[in-house]
Write an enzyme that holds these catalytic residues in place. Sequence first.
Site, mmCIF file in Angstrom:
data_model
loop_
_atom_site.group_PDB
_atom_site.id
_atom_site.type_symbol
_atom_site.label_atom_id
_atom_site.label_comp_id
_atom_site.label_asym_id
_atom_site.label_seq_id
_atom_site.Cartn_x
_atom_site.Cartn_y
_atom_site.Cartn_z
ATOM 1 N N PHE A 27 0.841 -1.195 0.000
ATOM 2 C CA PHE A 27 0.000 0.000 0.000
ATOM 3 C C PHE A 27 0.873 1.241 0.000
ATOM 4 O O PHE A 27 2.066 1.198 0.332
ATOM 5 C CB PHE A 27 -0.935 0.004 1.218
ATOM 6 C CG PHE A 27 -0.220 0.028 2.541
ATOM 7 C CD1 PHE A 27 0.057 1.232 3.176
ATOM 8 C CD2 PHE A 27 0.188 -1.147 3.150
ATOM 9 C CE1 PHE A 27 0.716 1.265 4.400
ATOM 10 C CE2 PHE A 27 0.852 -1.130 4.373
ATOM 11 C CZ PHE A 27 1.115 0.077 4.996
ATOM 12 N N CYS A 28 0.259 2.361 -0.392
ATOM 13 C CA CYS A 28 0.927 3.659 -0.378
ATOM 14 C C CYS A 28 -0.150 4.732 -0.246
ATOM 15 O O CYS A 28 -1.321 4.415 -0.026
ATOM 16 C CB CYS A 28 1.777 3.862 -1.630
ATOM 17 S SG CYS A 28 0.842 3.705 -3.163
ATOM 18 N N THR A 29 0.206 5.984 -0.395
ATOM 19 C CA THR A 29 -0.730 7.072 -0.118
ATOM 20 C C THR A 29 -1.958 7.032 -1.019
ATOM 21 O O THR A 29 -3.089 7.006 -0.549
ATOM 22 C CB THR A 29 -0.035 8.430 -0.257
ATOM 23 O OG1 THR A 29 1.126 8.453 0.566
ATOM 24 C CG2 THR A 29 -0.972 9.562 0.151
#
Length: 250
Positions: A179-181
């Site tokens: 996951f990331c922003t």
Amino acid sequence: MSYQVAAFYQFASFPDFRELREPLRALCAGLKLKGSVLLAHEGINGTLAGDADAIGELIIALREGAPFGGRLDRLELKMSTASTRPFQRLKIRLKKEIVTLGAAQADPTRQVGVYIDAADWNDLIAAPDTLLIDTRNAFEVAMGTFSGAIDPGIRSFGEFKDFTARHLDPAKHRKIAMFCTGGIRCEKASSYLLARGFAEVYHLKGGILKYLEEVPEAVSRWRGECFVFDDRVALGHGLRQRPTAQDSDE
């Protein structure tokens, strides 16, 4: 005044990305939008803020306007609000990559991992055979992350390659969730891992921001705040803006 903030990206073939810069700049300037947009041969990545009607016109132009010719038909889009203007200038920049990894084998226009909607994310990361990896920089991870996630300890996304070489093994790590922003970094990271021979690679569709927007805080596995790259600094559940010192005094 409240500002609407649109964060968007799409990996797409833009061999003419240099010619897209001025039409996009003129569009944004005409709509009085502020923020930053990156253009590269692999697509578009940006965050812009302004009046809600202007943001609506922007999205229509990106999806249907002549300069892009219908190539942004899968635009990943997240909307939030800001109590004060989150950007002071408009910047349209040309780049080699819309998110810099520096790995030619990572090509999201050709292959990516399995997209997991926010509503299904908790079940995936709760599975004991899932290795959960935060693909963001160390200072972002320090502000907030998902329970049980591995912090790769990187200073920039380009170092994700080194983390992979040192700590990940296709024979051992059979099921990876990332996951990331907003989704763009883990989309490229998933493409990279697939090219390196990893079998099952998943990533959170729409990123942390979509999760915080859609998943109730009562059942959330997120802890802390999500750093954003504008003057709001960080957002919490419901994409609520971190209170400022001025807010605290009122």
